[in-house]
Each structure stands twice: as C-alpha cells, then as structure tokens.
Design a protein around this motif. Structure first.
Motif, PDB file in Angstrom:
ATOM      1  N   ILE C 239       0.841  -1.201   0.000  1.00 22.11           N
ATOM      2  CA  ILE C 239       0.000   0.000   0.000  1.00 22.11           C
ATOM      3  C   ILE C 239       0.876   1.252   0.000  1.00 22.11           C
ATOM      4  O   ILE C 239       0.659   2.194  -0.758  1.00 22.11           O
ATOM      5  CB  ILE C 239      -0.938   0.006   1.231  1.00 22.11           C
ATOM      6  N   PHE C 240       1.901   1.226   0.853  1.00 21.30           N
ATOM      7  CA  PHE C 240       2.788   2.379   0.922  1.00 21.30           C
ATOM      8  C   PHE C 240       3.386   2.685  -0.449  1.00 21.30           C
ATOM      9  O   PHE C 240       3.439   3.820  -0.888  1.00 21.30           O
ATOM     10  CB  PHE C 240       3.900   2.132   1.939  1.00 21.30           C
ATOM     11  N   ARG C 241       3.834   1.603  -1.104  1.00 25.85           N
ATOM     12  CA  ARG C 241       4.493   1.813  -2.393  1.00 25.85           C
ATOM     13  C   ARG C 241       3.554   2.360  -3.444  1.00 25.85           C
ATOM     14  O   ARG C 241       3.941   3.194  -4.256  1.00 25.85           O
ATOM     15  CB  ARG C 241       5.097   0.509  -2.875  1.00 25.85           C
ATOM     16  N   VAL C 242       2.306   1.867  -3.430  1.00 31.32           N
ATOM     17  CA  VAL C 242       1.348   2.367  -4.413  1.00 31.32           C
ATOM     18  C   VAL C 242       1.111   3.861  -4.191  1.00 31.32           C
ATOM     19  O   VAL C 242       1.130   4.659  -5.133  1.00 31.32           O
ATOM     20  CB  VAL C 242       0.020   1.577  -4.312  1.00 31.32           C
ATOM     21  N   VAL C 243       0.914   4.237  -2.918  1.00 31.31           N
ATOM     22  CA  VAL C 243       0.671   5.650  -2.615  1.00 31.31           C
ATOM     23  C   VAL C 243       1.876   6.495  -3.026  1.00 31.31           C
ATOM     24  O   VAL C 243       1.744   7.530  -3.686  1.00 31.31           O
ATOM     25  CB  VAL C 243       0.382   5.836  -1.104  1.00 31.31           C
ATOM     26  N   GLU C 244       3.064   6.023  -2.654  1.00 30.27           N
ATOM     27  CA  GLU C 244       4.273   6.773  -2.977  1.00 30.27           C
ATOM     28  C   GLU C 244       4.453   6.889  -4.492  1.00 30.27           C
ATOM     29  O   GLU C 244       4.810   7.934  -5.009  1.00 30.27           O
ATOM     30  CB  GLU C 244       5.486   6.075  -2.347  1.00 30.27           C
ATOM     31  N   HIS C 245       4.184   5.783  -5.174  1.00 30.23           N
ATOM     32  CA  HIS C 245       4.343   5.746  -6.619  1.00 30.23           C
ATOM     33  C   HIS C 245       3.496   6.823  -7.285  1.00 30.23           C
ATOM     34  O   HIS C 245       3.934   7.509  -8.197  1.00 30.23           O
ATOM     35  CB  HIS C 245       3.929   4.362  -7.130  1.00 30.23           C
ATOM     36  N   ARG C 246       2.274   6.978  -6.769  1.00 28.62           N
ATOM     37  CA  ARG C 246       1.369   7.954  -7.362  1.00 28.62           C
ATOM     38  C   ARG C 246       1.751   9.368  -6.956  1.00 28.62           C
ATOM     39  O   ARG C 246       1.785  10.272  -7.764  1.00 28.62           O
ATOM     40  CB  ARG C 246      -0.072   7.675  -6.930  1.00 28.62           C
ATOM     41  N   ALA C 247       2.026   9.552  -5.649  1.00 29.78           N
ATOM     42  CA  ALA C 247       2.263  10.904  -5.153  1.00 29.78           C
ATOM     43  C   ALA C 247       3.585  11.472  -5.654  1.00 29.78           C
ATOM     44  O   ALA C 247       3.720  12.677  -5.844  1.00 29.78           O
ATOM     45  CB  ALA C 247       2.237  10.904  -3.628  1.00 29.78           C
ATOM     46  N   LEU C 248       4.565  10.611  -5.869  1.00 29.86           N
ATOM     47  CA  LEU C 248       5.884  11.121  -6.236  1.00 29.86           C
ATOM     48  C   LEU C 248       6.261  10.784  -7.683  1.00 29.86           C
ATOM     49  O   LEU C 248       7.431  10.663  -8.004  1.00 29.86           O
ATOM     50  CB  LEU C 248       6.952  10.579  -5.283  1.00 29.86           C
ATOM     51  N   ALA C 249       5.243  10.657  -8.542  1.00 26.35           N
ATOM     52  CA  ALA C 249       5.531  10.357  -9.941  1.00 26.35           C
ATOM     53  C   ALA C 249       6.441  11.431 -10.527  1.00 26.35           C
ATOM     54  O   ALA C 249       7.371  11.136 -11.277  1.00 26.35           O
ATOM     55  CB  ALA C 249       4.229  10.264 -10.728  1.00 26.35           C
ATOM     56  N   TRP C 250       6.203  12.681 -10.149  1.00 22.10           N
ATOM     57  CA  TRP C 250       7.025  13.775 -10.673  1.00 22.10           C
ATOM     58  C   TRP C 250       8.483  13.612 -10.272  1.00 22.10           C
ATOM     59  O   TRP C 250       9.386  13.927 -11.045  1.00 22.10           O
ATOM     60  CB  TRP C 250       6.504  15.126 -10.176  1.00 22.10           C
ATOM     61  N   TYR C 251       8.708  13.096  -9.071  1.00 21.77           N
ATOM     62  CA  TYR C 251      10.072  12.987  -8.567  1.00 21.77           C
ATOM     63  C   TYR C 251      10.852  11.934  -9.350  1.00 21.77           C
ATOM     64  O   TYR C 251      12.014  12.129  -9.700  1.00 21.77           O
ATOM     65  CB  TYR C 251      10.039  12.645  -7.079  1.00 21.77           C
ATOM     66  N   ARG C 252      10.170  10.810  -9.645  1.00 24.04           N
ATOM     67  CA  ARG C 252      10.831   9.781 -10.436  1.00 24.04           C
ATOM     68  C   ARG C 252      11.194  10.326 -11.814  1.00 24.04           C
ATOM     69  O   ARG C 252      12.287  10.112 -12.326  1.00 24.04           O
ATOM     70  CB  ARG C 252       9.933   8.555 -10.581  1.00 24.04           C
ATOM     71  N   GLY C 253      10.243  11.050 -12.421  1.00 22.05           N
ATOM     72  CA  GLY C 253      10.496  11.629 -13.737  1.00 22.05           C
ATOM     73  C   GLY C 253      11.672  12.587 -13.710  1.00 22.05           C
ATOM     74  O   GLY C 253      12.554  12.550 -14.569  1.00 22.05           O
ATOM     75  N   LEU C 254      11.694  13.422 -12.690  1.00 24.90           N
ATOM     76  CA  LEU C 254      12.766  14.409 -12.548  1.00 24.90           C
ATOM     77  C   LEU C 254      14.113  13.720 -12.425  1.00 24.90           C
ATOM     78  O   LEU C 254      15.075  14.076 -13.106  1.00 24.90           O
ATOM     79  CB  LEU C 254      12.492  15.273 -11.315  1.00 24.90           C
ATOM     80  N   ARG C 255      14.170  12.710 -11.554  1.00 23.16           N
ATOM     81  CA  ARG C 255      15.427  11.983 -11.345  1.00 23.16           C
ATOM     82  C   ARG C 255      15.893  11.320 -12.632  1.00 23.16           C
ATOM     83  O   ARG C 255      17.066  11.351 -12.979  1.00 23.16           O
ATOM     84  CB  ARG C 255      15.251  10.913 -10.256  1.00 23.16           C
ATOM     85  N   GLN C 256      14.925  10.736 -13.354  1.00 24.97           N
ATOM     86  CA  GLN C 256      15.272  10.053 -14.590  1.00 24.97           C
ATOM     87  C   GLN C 256      15.823  11.032 -15.618  1.00 24.97           C
ATOM     88  O   GLN C 256      16.820  10.764 -16.276  1.00 24.97           O
ATOM     89  CB  GLN C 256      14.039   9.363 -15.164  1.00 24.97           C
ATOM     90  N   SER C 257      15.175  12.214 -15.715  1.00 19.97           N
ATOM     91  CA  SER C 257      15.625  13.177 -16.719  1.00 19.97           C
ATOM     92  C   SER C 257      16.988  13.734 -16.327  1.00 19.97           C
ATOM     93  O   SER C 257      17.811  14.045 -17.176  1.00 19.97           O
ATOM     94  CB  SER C 257      14.600  14.300 -16.878  1.00 19.97           C
ATOM     95  N   GLU C 258      17.254  13.840 -15.023  1.00 24.06           N
ATOM     96  CA  GLU C 258      18.571  14.317 -14.588  1.00 24.06           C
ATOM     97  C   GLU C 258      19.652  13.299 -14.926  1.00 24.06           C
ATOM     98  O   GLU C 258      20.751  13.637 -15.331  1.00 24.06           O
ATOM     99  CB  GLU C 258      18.578  14.565 -13.074  1.00 24.06           C
ATOM    100  N   ARG C 259      19.304  12.024 -14.730  1.00 22.13           N
ATOM    101  CA  ARG C 259      20.275  10.980 -15.007  1.00 22.13           C
ATOM    102  C   ARG C 259      20.553  10.868 -16.499  1.00 22.13           C
ATOM    103  O   ARG C 259      21.647  10.589 -16.935  1.00 22.13           O
ATOM    104  CB  ARG C 259      19.777   9.635 -14.451  1.00 22.13           C
TER     105      ARG C 259
END
Lengths: 272, 281, 261
Positions: C239-259
């Motif tokens: 459950i935690f991961r699903v919530v985090e996945h949705r709430a922090l989608a922008w953060y994953r995208g940002l990290r990926q684009s930085e990398r």
C-alpha cells in the motif's frame, strides 16, 4: 556568476558551522536544565519523571558497577554476532543473486515478500525454540538485518556500468578478476550503506529481544528496573542504551568514511 | 508575503513615466569582521515600456544588483522605486526570470499549472486565468507541451515556460537574470528573438542582465555598462539600431559592429579596474 | 508489453514462492517436532483461529492503533520538522538532541510509557507507535526542508505566494521525497512497535494473540498468527508503495531526466 553573491552566503555558512557546535551544546544543556526544573517545581510528576540530575547521577553510579558492564557486554556481543552473520550472508547472497540474471528474476518477488515481514513476528517461535538464550536475539537480528544488506548489495551489483562490464569481458578477465575489479568496487558504497542501516536495526532487535523475551543484556535490566519500580534506574538505562545507539551510529559512519575514502563518488542512500 | 491586491498599472502609452527608479543603490555584505562592498552608488531609471540591458564583466555584482532590485535582498543604502513605491520586499509589479530555469519551475506542476499558480496568488478568476495562461503558452510556442511537466522538456523549452509565466503575470517590470547563460547557442538566438517579440506584443518593460556583449547590444534599447566591483555605472549606451531586428541582418550591420566595439572597449576598461572620475575602488 | 512477456513475468514472480510452499508442505508433512507443525495443520487451523469475532477483537484493534499512531507521527513529525527545518538557529539548537532521541531504539520507549499509563489500554500503545515512528519522519522532514531549492524559494517570493500556498506548494511538496523516505522507515518501525506494545500486556491485538497461543502451546494457532503478521507487513508495504508511486511520480520523472542528461 558574480563573486559577491556567492561568497557572502558561503561565508555565512562557514561562520554558522563553527557556531553550530556551540548552539547544539546549548540546546542539549537547555533541554537537560528543563528536565531538571520541571520535575522539581512539580510541572512533571517526579514519581514518573525524576529530575535529569538524578538520572545522570544514577547513570554515573551504574558506570561503577560490574553488573552494568556485563550487561553492556552482552548487548554488544549479541549485536556484533548478529550483525556479522547478517553481513556475511547478505553480501554473499546479494553478490550471487545479483550476478546471475536468471536467479535475480526468480527471487525478486520472494525477496519483496519476505523483506517487509516484521521479524518481531518470530518472537513466539524463538521463545519456544531457545527461550532466553542468545540464539533468540540472533535469529531476530539476522532476519531483520539480512534484508537491509541484501537489498543494498543487489542495488549495488545492478549499478555496474554495462560498458565497463562488457570491456572487462572483452579483455577476457577471469570471473574472479571481473568481480574484484568491476563488481565489488561499484557495489562497495551500497554494501557500506547496507551495513550502516543494518547496524541500527540490529541494535533495535537486540534490545527488543532482551526487553520482551528476557535475553540477558541492558534491555532485560531495563525491563526489570521498570517492573520493580526503580524509575530513576529505568531512565538511566534508557540513556545508556541511547548512548550505545549513538556510538554505533558514529562507528558505522566512521567505517563508511574509511571504506569510501578512496571512492570517487559520494552516494546517496538508495530508497530501500 | 502579504497580500496586496492593488493591480499594477497597465498603461504603457506614456513612455516618459519611470517604471523603475534606482537611486544611489549601495550594497555591503557584512561578513566575519570583513565588509565587502559589492555595489556602490548605482543610479539609473527605466521608463515604462523600455527594454534595457545591463552588461558587466564577471564579478560585477550583477546578481547582487538584481536581487536588490527585486526586493529579495535588503539594500545598505539608497532606494529602489517601482511604480512610485519604494521596494522593501518583492513588490507586486515585478516578475523575475532566473538563470537556473530547471530550478525555478515547480517540478510537481505541469507547464500550465506553473504559469497559472502566480495568477491564482494574484487573485484572478478562473476564466481570466485560463485565458491569460493560454495566451502566454501560445506566445512562447509551447501549445503542444502545456500539460507536460517541466522536466520532460529541453532546457530552452523550460526557459520558455519561465518566460511565459513571467509575461502572463503582467508585471510593471520584468527582470531577467542572465536567462540564456545555460542554453546552447542556437536555442539562445531563438530565445533572444522571443524576448524582442514578447516585448513588442505585450508591451512589457524589461530589465535584462547579461554578461554577453552581443546579446546586450542585439536586445536592448539602452545598454548600461557596469564597472568592476564595487559596482557603479560606467556608461549608459543608447542603442540606435532599428526596431525590427533579426539575427542574420542586424548582427552583420556596421552599426551593430560599432556599438559592439564600443561596449566591448568599456568592458575591457572595467576589467582593468577603470572607474568613472572621482571614484576609487 | 505483449501477452507472452507478461505471462513470463507472472511465471517468474510466482515460480519460487510456489516451489517454497510445496517444499514446506512436504518437508513439514511428516515432521514430529511439536514446534514445526505441518503446513496442512497450519492451514486447517486458520478458519477456526481467525473467525470473524477474532478478526474484530484482535486484528482490527491492532491496525487501528497502528493507523492512529502512524498518522499522529506523520502529522507531528512533518509539522515539527518543517518548523525546525525552516529556521537555521532552531535547527542548530535541536539537532544533537534529536539525533540522540533517534539513536534510542524505539522498543525501550514501551516500558517508559508504561510508567505513565501502564501496559494495557490504547493510549500507551498508540503513544509507543507514534513515538517510534516520529523521529525518522521528523529528521527526514528537517533534511527535506533544509534542502529546498533556493531558486524555487526566490521564485515563490517574487511572485508573492501567500503563506499557505508557500507551505503547501513549496515547502511540503518540495520536501515530500525526503518525507516519504522517513515515512517508509517509520512504517516498518510502526509495525514492530505495534507488535511489541501488545506483547507486554497481552490483552488484545495480533501480538497478544500469538503470544497467548505460544504460552498455551497452541502451536498451529501461533503459526497462523505469525503468517498473518507477515502478510500484514507485506500488504502495508505494498500500500505504501502504491501511494508513494502515485504521489511522487514527478520525482521519479525528474530523477530520470537528470540521469539521462
């Protein structure tokens, strides 16, 4: 960039870091003073919350008692043995699973399932199997710490640059050389991070085993002190355990710096 | 961050009213037993509707100056007056485009939301916001990326978002702090033309800070040349180039070359520590 | 992703768990040790052990206390962490004290809390969970707020964001990746504290149920409790991961684009 704009904040930062230590000391002292005064003037109930000076005196008196040091030794021994087993097992399993893609694919779901299982769920089982023997604590510690390390090692092995890996292969490095020269240096920062996380977790489980099951150590003494109404001693032991926690933390960070001194990258913790 | 609902005046027909007045600006950083004078006695005026460039050698305190004007930094002496009001905190009639485009956009908001948020804070109604946002997005050529997140865009596109946000805000003065220093040359030329274009279209007053002499001459109606630290103004150069400018034509005219040459000389003098009469560093 | 690769992934995911379960089933089938009942026995004990009444009497209180304690820790941790993180002086004053509090293994808080309210009852248990979860959330929030991008802060100042907007859009969302890191650490501590706080008083809750089963040598029942706790731990992390996945989608995208750049 203009130099004036960048040097001024830097100067400010340097000045602050110099005074940070002093401020931190003032903060600690103030909290200590507050915890001294509040129980004395009756804002906090002295029966449940003795003044900080009494706790400190009790702690100092404990330092002179051999029994206290025996308990410290027992706690540290359980922590160290458990952590070592978890480290060895975690690193070995991590390197093997991480280096063999098929194995990684097959174990991924199982690891994801077993990892979040709280190791305290095993308390009744270890009580049946080993009672208050040290093995009870070790099983809890190893179960909890193993996953922390394993997951970090897996991240580390997966982080190996494919180009570097292919280069090593094209030069026909032996498997051992490949591991030593390519995989291990890349994974090392992760291994050390896993060690730091596991060190803290191991102490939590050691103290839990002592407190809940009665495995000999500071935690058991704490439980006995509490149930016999020795309130000041209870607090003194909590402070002692906290100090051990800080020492373990500093130790883990020291190891981290030592091991990674030569390492070009300063890595952030992988979300685990 | 108080709420000030007085709308910024939008009449720009009268180009003689000062939009921004900087009088005797001085900034001294007080450090650890040592004071550093970054800006000394700066005075200039920008009239409503002008596009003025500030150019200076590196280390000229450009960023300090800009942070003082925008109210992000307290001044040591002198004053900054925007729309007849003294600036003591970020004023309502000002928008700033920073050099670090990637860090000035909210990564958790889409392009549209990034542009809309300041308008919301200004208290505009939903329909009005939507219209202004769309106009700004279309004007900077981001129509197709309106619902993307900033990090999905290239550097130049991200800076376009920051510019669109500033323009949609309809400030009395738009400050730009070396906005194109971190983009590649081709993108940079496009963005320079975009600024000229938006300046015409939206009649904004622009104060553009740069270290690039060509850029300053190409963009500005006036170029203020800064001295080395502690900063004063060396010269206020009027740019006599025609209003319609193009990267290819304008940059190859003799007039452009002369102006460029002149400003370049001034900057070289500034670097060697030349100061106006009666002033010593 | 096409159908055959999806099927392959599914096969990979369930292959080892099935193998392990089958192994457990057969190895334990003829086991005579009383502590290791056969998997069949454990399965058969499930419906009789976890009746609807027991679910209401033991599982629900545990989960409710966990939710309350964890929620309290989240609210207090983020609020205090923001206040401390925004002020340099306060941060310098409190940092050593907070580091000390974090270094104390949370389980020792249980007997301390019991000094005030005893082992039984909800208050002590919720307090134990909340205090155990508090420090990682608080300290990570402090880190997150401290690390807010200065340019972003300047931007919100020049556009004169109102205080609530500033707190929500800049401070809270800007520090959310670090808050999530703290919240993740806190969740596993929360489950530990949930179980431990119930082991002492052994009045109700999942932890109490398994320790009672152990004390009365109802071994298969104890095993069902252990398995249930494991499943709950697993589900909570999902459950935690699903919530985090949705709430922090922008953060994953940002990290990926930085990398990528």
């Amino acid at each position: 960039m203009t130099t004036a704009a960048t040097t001024a904040p830097e100067r400010r930062r340097r000045r602050l870091s110099g005074s940070n230590f002093a401020l931190g000391a003032i903060g600690l002292f103030s909290i200590g003073a507050l915890l001294e005064i509040l129980p004395r003037i009756g804002v906090m109930d002295r029966r449940f919350f003795p003044p900080s000076s009494e706790i400190l005196t009790m702690l100092l008196r404990q330092l002179g008692e051999p029994g206290f040091w025996t308990a410290v030794g027992q706690t540290m021994r359980g922590w160290a043995i458990g952590l070592t087993i978890a480290m060895v097992a975690g690193v070995l399993a991590g390197v093997v699973i991480g280096s063999i893609p098929v194995l990684r694919e097959f174990t991924a779901s199982t690891i994801e399932f077993l990892r979040p299982i709280p190791s305290v769920a095993l308390i009744p089982l270890v009580v049946l199997l080993y009672g208050t023997k040290i093995q009870s604590a070790l099983i809890l510690i190893v179960y909890a710490a193993f996953w922390q390390i394993l997951v970090q090692v897996l991240y580390g092995v997966a982080d190996v640059d494919p180009v570097v890996r292919d280069t090593a292969r094209s030069y026909r490095f032996s498997r051992w050389t490949q591991f030593k020269q390519v995989v291990w240096p890349t994974a090392l920062p992760y291994v050390v991070t896993g060690f730091r996380l596991a060190a803290a977790v191991a102490l939590i489980l050691e103290v839990t085993a002592e407190l809940v099951i009665g495995v000999p150590g500071l935690g058991r003494n704490l439980g006995i002190a509490q149930s016999s109404g020795a309130v000041t001693l209870t607090y003194a032991l909590v402070v002692a355990i906290g100090i051990i926690g800080i020492i373990i933390n500093l130790f883990a960070r020291y190891i981290e710096r030592r091991v990674l001194r030569w390492h070009p990258s300063v890595r952030r913790d992988v979300a685990a | 961050m108080s709420i000030d609902t007085t709308p910024a005046p939008r009449e720009r027909i009268d180009t003689t009213t000062p939009a921004l007045d900087v009088r005797g600006l001085k900034k001294v950083y007080t450090g650890h037993g040592r004071d550093v004078e970054a800006v000394r006695n700066l005075t200039f005026t920008i009239r409503s509707g002008e596009l003025v460039c500030i150019v200076g050698p590196s280390g000229a305190g450009k960023t300090t100056l800009l942070r003082c004007i925008s109210g992000l930094l307290d001044v040591t002496d002198g004053e900054v007056v925007l729309d007849g009001k003294k600036v003591t905190e970020p004023p309502p009639g000002m928008a700033v485009v920073f050099q670090e485009y990637g860090r000035s956009l909210f990564p958790w908001l889409t392009v549209r939301q990034n542009i809309e948020l300041p308008l919301k804070e200004k208290g505009l109604k939903k329909a009005e916001r939507a219209e202004k946002v769309q106009t700004a997005i279309d004007a900077v050529g981001l129509t197709d990326s309106a619902d993307a997140h900033p990090w999905q865009l290239s550097g130049g596109m991200q800076q376009r978002v920051a510019i669109a946000r500033a323009v949609a805000y309809e400030p009395s003065v738009l400050l730009m702090d070396e906005p194109f220093a971190a983009v590649d040359a081709q993108t940079r030329a496009d963005l320079e033309d975009l600024v000229r274009d938006l300046w015409h279209k939206f009649k904004v007053t622009v104060l553009f800070v740069t270290h690039d002499i060509d850029e300053a001459v190409y963009l500005g109606e006036r170029v203020l040349v800064l001295s080395h630290r502690p900063t004063v103004i060396l010269e206020d150069v009027k740019i006599t180039l025609p209003d319609e400018r193009s990267q290819l034509e304008t940059r190859s005219t003799k007039e452009f070359a002369d102006l460029r040459h002149h400003v370049y000389e001034q900057i070289q003098k500034a670097k060697q520590g030349f100061r106006p009469d009666g002033d010593t560093a | 992703m096409n159908l055959s690769s999806l099927a392959r992934q599914l096969l990979l995911a369930i292959a080892l768990p099935i193998v392990l379960l089958v192994l457990w089933w057969f190895i334990s089938a003829n086991n005579t040790s009383p502590f290791w009942p056969s998997l069949e026995t454990i399965f058969k004990a499930f419906p009789t052990t976890w009746t609807a009444d027991r679910i209401m009497a033991d599982i629900m209180p545990s989960l409710a206390r966990l939710a309350l304690g964890y929620g309290l820790a989240l609210i207090i941790g983020v609020a205090l962490g923001t206040l401390i993180g925004l002020n340099r002086t306060v941060r310098a004053l409190l940092e050593p004290a907070l580091e000390f509090l974090r270094a104390i293994p949370p389980p020792v808080l249980v007997p301390i809390i019991a000094l005030f309210v005893g082992y039984s009852g909800w208050t002590g248990k919720i307090a134990a969970i909340a205090l155990g979860c508090l420090w990682p959330i608080l300290l990570n929030t402090v880190e997150g707020v401290r690390g807010l991008d200065e340019v972003l802060v300047d931007t919100s100042r020049t556009y004169r964001f109102r205080k609530p907007t500033y707190f929500y859009q800049v401070v809270l969302r800007g520090s959310s990746p670090q808050v999530a890191t703290g919240a993740r650490q806190a969740l596993s501590l929360g489950v530990i504290m949930m179980v431990i706080s119930e082991l002492f008083a052994a009045d109700n809750g999942l932890g109490a149920a398994i320790v009672q089963a152990q004390r009365s040598f109802a071994i298969p029942q104890m095993w069902t409790g252990i398995i249930l706790l494991g499943v709950i731990g697993f589900l909570l992390s999902v459950i935690f991961r699903v919530v985090e996945h949705r709430a922090l989608a922008w953060y994953r995208g940002l990290r990926q684009s930085e990398r990528g750049s």
